[in-house]
Design an enzyme around this catalytic site. Structure first.
Site, PDB file in Angstrom:
ATOM      1  CB  THR A  34      -0.927   0.032   1.237  1.00 22.49           C
ATOM      2  OG1 THR A  34      -0.125   0.008   2.428  1.00 22.49           O
ATOM      3  CG2 THR A  34      -1.874  -1.160   1.238  1.00 22.49           C
ATOM      4  CB  CYS A  38       0.898   1.686  10.505  1.00 25.27           C
ATOM      5  SG  CYS A  38      -0.006   1.650   8.969  1.00 25.27           S
ATOM      6  CB  CYS A  42      -1.956   0.919  12.823  1.00 27.84           C
ATOM      7  SG  CYS A  42      -3.100   1.610  11.601  1.00 27.84           S
ATOM      8  NE  ARG A  67      -0.272   7.371   0.824  1.00 26.96           N
ATOM      9  CZ  ARG A  67      -0.368   6.273   0.097  1.00 26.96           C
ATOM     10  NH1 ARG A  67       0.711   5.786  -0.524  1.00 26.96           N
ATOM     11  NH2 ARG A  67      -1.516   5.643  -0.031  1.00 26.96           N
ATOM     12  CB  CYS A  69      -0.914   5.112   8.546  1.00 24.88           C
ATOM     13  SG  CYS A  69      -2.612   4.605   8.900  1.00 24.88           S
ATOM     14  CB  CYS A  72      -2.146   4.761  13.357  1.00 24.30           C
ATOM     15  SG  CYS A  72      -0.734   4.443  12.251  1.00 24.30           S
TER      16      CYS A  72
END
Length: 346
Positions: A34, A38, A42, A67, A69, A72
């Protein structure tokens, strides 16, 4: 994770699987499928293990092209920790206990959000933390000051009435009792035979203050050298029967048995956590420390465990070593093993 100082990948993945908040800030979880990273805690659905890579920090994860999340907010961990530390400094140094709104303004958080952040980190709300801090200070001051009133003001209370109102039922003994080592207090006691051997039970008019195995009046007097010790007593016999029943059937609800214990704010916090462990279950020192919001305090948890004067009712026997072995127990490993065996109904 490539840094040898960091925890291993297997331990990190286990922390992610149980969404362990104690590991937030120690690493971030990169999800390659994805493109996000996190916190370990999370709440999002767990990714496949093959799609996960662990990074020491958000900086490392971003360098790998990931990048943060948006659920969270992993980069806020360091900010949260700094905010909590700043608030604790303010609480410790302020003459009057700062309000939640004042603390929020200092650290740049809304009051409601900061309440959640602070409680997650310490296990207490800012107001409860401030109360516990002052109670700890007043115990120390009462042990050193010749004046109860002086000790109360020294601890940060604005008046004697405020002290008595806020600590009623919390300190166990009165202010004078704390200062004078319990002089003038009456403690009823008895030694009874149980399936675990001879058991000493002692209580003030407020509740049980000592439960131990293999001890006698001399040991009790060493614990409470300035109290008046009285063997037996009609009211005490009723309480004693409740205690014996709770000990002979470990795991039975003993929450209604009154206790009269003294300890620092941290010790009381540990003892409360011990009573929340379900019968038949155990926790390691590290797990208990993490549950209290301070995963590095396992040694301090062990110290608080050892300072517990009330066996079984404050179930320190439910704390074991990280590898599952029993570890130490003030009254011997045999009694600890038997208590756990009974609770598990083995």
């Amino acid at each position: 994770m490539e840094d040898d100082a960091m925890i291993g990948d297997d331990e990190a993945w286990a922390a992610v699987k149980r969404r362990d908040r104690a590991f937030d800030g120690r690493f971030v979880t990169g999800v390659l499928s994805t493109g996000i990273y996190c916190r370990p805690s999370c709440a999002a659905r767990h990714p496949l293990r093959d799609n996960v890579r662990f990074f020491a920090s958000g900086i490392d994860a971003r360098a790998a092209g990931l990048r943060a999340c948006k659920r969270c907010l992993p980069d806020d961990v360091a900010r949260d920790e700094a905010a909590v530390l700043a608030a604790i400094d303010e609480i410790r140094s302020a003459e009057e206990v700062p309000t939640l709104e004042e603390l929020g303004a200092i650290v740049g958080y809304s009051p409601a959000h900061f309440q959640r952040v602070f409680k997650r980190a310490t296990g207490l709300s800012p107001a409860a933390y401030a109360r516990a801090l002052r109670e700890e200070r007043v115990r120390d001051a009462l042990g050193e000051s010749k004046s109860v009133t002086g000790a109360i003001y020294e601890a940060g209370y604005s008046s004697a009435s405020q002290f008595y109102e806020q600590t009623k039922g919390r300190l166990g003994m009165t202010a004078s009792d704390w200062r004078d080592g319990g002089r003038g207090r009456t403690i009823h006691w008895s030694v009874v035979e149980t399936g675990l051997g001879e058991m000493l039970v002692a209580a003030t008019d407020k509740g049980v203050c000592c439960l131990s195995f293999g001890e006698d009046e001399a040991d009790l007097r060493a614990r409470f050298p300035k109290a008046q010790l009285v063997e037996g007593g009609a009211d005490f016999e009723t309480l004693l029967a409740q205690v014996v029943k709770a000990v002979e059937t470990p795991g039975a609800d003993s929450s209604k048995i009154p206790l009269d214990v003294k300890g620092t704010a941290f010790q009381q916090k540990v003892w409360e956590a011990l009573r929340e462990i379900p019968p038949g279950e155990t926790r390691s020192y590290g797990e208990l420390a993490a549950a209290l919001g301070n995963p590095n305090a396992s040694r301090a948890v062990g110290g608080a465990n050892g300072a517990n004067n009330i066996a079984v009712l404050i179930p320190c026997h439910r704390v074991v070593q990280a590898d599952g072995s029993l570890g130490g127990y003030a009254y011997g490993p045999e009694i600890k093993a038997e208590l756990l065996r009974r609770e598990r109904k083995e």
